[in-house]
Design an enzyme around this catalytic site. Structure first.
Site, PDB file in Angstrom:
ATOM      1  N   ARG A  87       0.993  -1.149  -0.104  1.00  0.00           N
ATOM      2  CA  ARG A  87      -0.033   0.112  -0.229  1.00  0.00           C
ATOM      3  C   ARG A  87       0.787   1.296   0.133  1.00  0.00           C
ATOM      4  O   ARG A  87       0.802   2.400  -0.690  1.00  0.00           O
ATOM      5  CB  ARG A  87      -0.831  -0.025   1.256  1.00  0.00           C
ATOM      6  CG  ARG A  87      -2.076   0.928   1.282  1.00  0.00           C
ATOM      7  CD  ARG A  87      -3.030   1.125   2.391  1.00  0.00           C
ATOM      8  NE  ARG A  87      -3.678   2.297   2.500  1.00  0.00           N
ATOM      9  CZ  ARG A  87      -3.564   2.852   3.799  1.00  0.00           C
ATOM     10  NH1 ARG A  87      -2.965   2.174   4.919  1.00  0.00           N
ATOM     11  NH2 ARG A  87      -4.162   4.121   3.916  1.00  0.00           N
ATOM     12  N   HIS A 107       0.627   4.064  -2.787  1.00  0.00           N
ATOM     13  CA  HIS A 107       0.300   5.462  -2.634  1.00  0.00           C
ATOM     14  C   HIS A 107       1.384   6.499  -2.772  1.00  0.00           C
ATOM     15  O   HIS A 107       1.215   7.707  -3.319  1.00  0.00           O
ATOM     16  CB  HIS A 107      -0.211   5.644  -1.192  1.00  0.00           C
ATOM     17  CG  HIS A 107      -1.746   5.198  -0.800  1.00  0.00           C
ATOM     18  ND1 HIS A 107      -2.258   5.978   0.150  1.00  0.00           N
ATOM     19  CD2 HIS A 107      -2.539   4.240  -1.385  1.00  0.00           C
ATOM     20  CE1 HIS A 107      -3.410   5.205   0.323  1.00  0.00           C
ATOM     21  NE2 HIS A 107      -3.322   4.290  -0.922  1.00  0.00           N
ATOM     22  N   TRP A 148     -10.318  -8.620   2.513  1.00  0.00           N
ATOM     23  CA  TRP A 148     -11.275  -8.942   1.447  1.00  0.00           C
ATOM     24  C   TRP A 148     -11.530 -10.488   1.017  1.00  0.00           C
ATOM     25  O   TRP A 148     -12.238 -10.870   0.438  1.00  0.00           O
ATOM     26  CB  TRP A 148     -10.724  -8.165   0.073  1.00  0.00           C
ATOM     27  CG  TRP A 148     -10.781  -6.663  -0.111  1.00  0.00           C
ATOM     28  CD1 TRP A 148     -11.917  -5.881  -0.679  1.00  0.00           C
ATOM     29  CD2 TRP A 148      -9.858  -5.825   0.707  1.00  0.00           C
ATOM     30  NE1 TRP A 148     -11.467  -4.701  -0.550  1.00  0.00           N
ATOM     31  CE2 TRP A 148     -10.569  -4.630   0.321  1.00  0.00           C
ATOM     32  CE3 TRP A 148      -8.651  -5.741   1.376  1.00  0.00           C
ATOM     33  CZ2 TRP A 148      -9.820  -3.487   0.666  1.00  0.00           C
ATOM     34  CZ3 TRP A 148      -8.187  -4.569   1.914  1.00  0.00           C
ATOM     35  CH2 TRP A 148      -8.624  -3.475   1.251  1.00  0.00           C
TER      36      TRP A 148
HETATM   37 ZN1  ZEM Z   1      -6.460  -0.176  -1.781  1.00  0.00          ZN
HETATM   38  N1  ZEM Z   1      -7.341   0.416   0.091  1.00  0.00           N
HETATM   39  N2  ZEM Z   1      -7.593   0.917  -2.730  1.00  0.00           N
HETATM   40  N3  ZEM Z   1      -5.133  -0.443  -3.499  1.00  0.00           N
HETATM   41  N4  ZEM Z   1      -5.094  -1.236  -0.896  1.00  0.00           N
HETATM   42  C1  ZEM Z   1      -6.973  -0.059   1.170  1.00  0.00           C
HETATM   43  C2  ZEM Z   1      -6.169  -1.061   1.509  1.00  0.00           C
HETATM   44  C3  ZEM Z   1      -5.197  -1.482   0.932  1.00  0.00           C
HETATM   45  C4  ZEM Z   1      -8.671   1.972  -2.325  1.00  0.00           C
HETATM   46  C5  ZEM Z   1      -8.971   1.947  -0.977  1.00  0.00           C
HETATM   47  O1  ZEM Z   1      -9.836   3.131  -0.574  1.00  0.00           O
HETATM   48  C6  ZEM Z   1      -8.317   1.103   0.180  1.00  0.00           C
HETATM   49  C7  ZEM Z   1      -5.568  -0.184  -4.751  1.00  0.00           C
HETATM   50  C8  ZEM Z   1      -6.769   0.405  -5.086  1.00  0.00           C
HETATM   51  C9  ZEM Z   1      -7.588   0.940  -4.116  1.00  0.00           C
HETATM   52  C10 ZEM Z   1      -3.951  -1.965  -1.117  1.00  0.00           C
HETATM   53  C11 ZEM Z   1      -3.410  -2.003  -2.513  1.00  0.00           C
HETATM   54  C12 ZEM Z   1      -4.010  -1.183  -3.581  1.00  0.00           C
HETATM   55  C13 ZEM Z   1      -8.034   0.441   2.216  1.00  0.00           C
HETATM   56  C14 ZEM Z   1      -7.870   0.174   3.584  1.00  0.00           C
HETATM   57  C15 ZEM Z   1      -8.740   1.264   1.652  1.00  0.00           C
HETATM   58  C16 ZEM Z   1      -9.763   1.947   2.206  1.00  0.00           C
HETATM   59  C17 ZEM Z   1      -6.708   1.009   4.288  1.00  0.00           C
HETATM   60  C18 ZEM Z   1      -6.801   0.605   6.040  1.00  0.00           C
HETATM   61  O2  ZEM Z   1      -7.827   0.956   6.566  1.00  0.00           O
HETATM   62  O3  ZEM Z   1      -5.663  -0.054   6.499  1.00  0.00           O
HETATM   63  C19 ZEM Z   1      -9.443   2.265  -3.360  1.00  0.00           C
HETATM   64  C20 ZEM Z   1     -10.671   2.943  -3.425  1.00  0.00           C
HETATM   65  C21 ZEM Z   1      -8.912   1.644  -4.329  1.00  0.00           C
HETATM   66  C22 ZEM Z   1      -9.302   2.176  -5.758  1.00  0.00           C
HETATM   67  C23 ZEM Z   1      -9.392   1.053  -6.921  1.00  0.00           C
HETATM   68  C24 ZEM Z   1      -4.335  -0.468  -5.488  1.00  0.00           C
HETATM   69  C25 ZEM Z   1      -4.397  -0.002  -6.922  1.00  0.00           C
HETATM   70  C26 ZEM Z   1      -3.530  -1.180  -4.729  1.00  0.00           C
HETATM   71  C27 ZEM Z   1      -2.129  -1.831  -4.957  1.00  0.00           C
HETATM   72  C28 ZEM Z   1      -1.798  -2.068  -6.449  1.00  0.00           C
HETATM   73  C29 ZEM Z   1      -3.477  -2.827  -0.330  1.00  0.00           C
HETATM   74  C30 ZEM Z   1      -2.441  -3.977  -0.300  1.00  0.00           C
HETATM   75  C31 ZEM Z   1      -4.213  -2.610   1.056  1.00  0.00           C
HETATM   76  C32 ZEM Z   1      -3.996  -3.336   2.362  1.00  0.00           C
HETATM   77  C33 ZEM Z   1      -3.196  -2.740   3.300  1.00  0.00           C
HETATM   78  C34 ZEM Z   1      -3.241  -3.184   4.640  1.00  0.00           C
HETATM   79  O4  ZEM Z   1      -2.414  -2.564   5.676  1.00  0.00           O
HETATM   80  O5  ZEM Z   1      -3.507  -4.247   4.934  1.00  0.00           O
END
Ligand code: ZEM
Length: 293
Positions: free
Chosen positions: A47, A51, A190
């Site tokens: 993440r 970001h 998920w």
């Molecule tokens: Zn995420 N993501 N993401 N994401 N994401 C979260 C967690 C993780 C969106 C999003 O709002 C959120 C992509 C795309 C998008 C990962 C990877 C990738 C979380 C939870 C949210 C709310 C955060 C938390 O509370 O800790 C949205 C709206 C997306 C648009 C499509 C893409 C592209 C990613 C990588 C290629 C990963 C690995 C996590 C889990 C983080 C963790 O701490 O477990």
């Protein structure tokens, strides 16, 4: 005068082996710190890399993984980046051990390490990112907002240069990790295997029944069967929108196709906005702990 020629010591030029050593150190730290969250820092490292990269704007060429400007206020405090300090702190001792690597290369290398060590595909890497100062922080609002719909996803990812197929392939990263109430406000994982990359995210989207979760938190979905999994509103958009859905169906049926497309699009994501002086043929592939010696 000794007559001895003193050769100026040039700056250390790290080679593939040096970066592989950094990779191995991150991999070892991932293995050692299995007390965190679901047993791995892998998801939060991925993440962080996402970001750092996802702030890219193709019109102005600003943002992207060059710079590592999330180290600074205001970017580090943007709502979307809540919780990523855990990932940056995890990497601090590694940066100390290898002071020659830039934070920005380290964050991307670590994202790649996380994917590979969570049994995902190999992601090619080339170095070349340099750290920049606070003046390069991107404005808030460049990363996706999980409460929105398809128009928002297309605007945000279109700004980075990605199409529908690529949005769906990137979203498969949500097979990993979880939402935290003290970070995004959302809650839960998920999939049932949040530290192993699979195409389960797509399978679950299609095969499970999803309903609004009844709670006082932000609007999210839960699986009707076990009530232990979650989907964000933006995740559900991928099966509601016809153009997105065809790719969800494809990746749900074919893990190899998912891995190939995921590797391709993540490689591009991680290179957005980086002024490389080497060509794409200079990319390296790190050996993971699952590869033969
Ligand atoms: Zn995420 N993501 N993401 N994401 N994401 C979260 C967690 C993780 C969106 C999003 O709002 C959120 C992509 C795309 C998008 C990962 C990877 C990738 C979380 C939870 C949210 C709310 C955060 C938390 O509370 O800790 C949205 C709206 C997306 C648009 C499509 C893409 C592209 C990613 C990588 C290629 C990963 C690995 C996590 C889990 C983080 C963790 O701490 O477990």
């Amino acid at each position: 005068f000794s007559g001895k020629e003193v050769k100026p010591k040039g700056p250390f030029t790290p080679k593939f082996e040096d970066y592989q050593q950094v990779y191995n150190t991150v991999a070892k730290a991932l293995e050692e710190h299995d007390e965190y969250d679901d047993g791995s820092y892998g998801p939060v490292l991925l993440r962080l890399a996402w970001h750092a990269s996802g702030t890219y704007d193709k019109e102005t060429g600003t943002g992207g993984s060059n710079g590592a400007t999330m180290r600074f206020t205001p970017e580090g405090d943007h709502g979307a980046n809540a919780g990523l300090k855990a990932a940056r702190d995890f990497l601090d001792p590694i940066k100390e051990k290898f002071p020659w690597i830039s934070y920005s290369d380290l964050w991307i290398l670590s994202g790649i390490c996380a994917i590979q060590e969570m049994q995902g595909p190999h992601i090619p890497f080339r170095p070349g990112r340099t750290d920049r100062d606070v003046s390069f922080c991107t404005p808030d609002g460049r990363l996706p907002d999980a409460s929105q719909e398809q128009k928002h996803l297309r605007t945000i990812f279109g700004r980075m240069g990605f199409n529908d197929q690529e949005i769906v392939a990137l979203s498969g990263a949500h097979a990993l990790g979880r939402c935290h109430t003290d970070r995004s406000g959302y809650d839960g994982p998920w999939t049932f295997s949040p530290t192993t990359l699979t195409n389960d995210y797509y399978k679950l989207l299609i095969e499970e029944k999803w309903a609004w979760k009844k709670w006082s938190g932000p609007k999210q979905f839960e699986d009707v069967t076990t009530k232990s999994l979650m989907m964000l509103p933006t995740d559900m958009v991928l099966i509601k929108d016809k153009s997105f859905r065809q790719y969800v169906e494809k990746y749900a049926k074919d893990n190899d196709a998912f891995f190939k497309d995921f590797a391709d699009v993540v490689t591009r994501l991680f290179e957005l906005g980086v002024p490389f002086t080497t060509g794409e043929d200079a990319r390296w592939t790190f050996k993971s702990s699952f590869d033969e010696a």
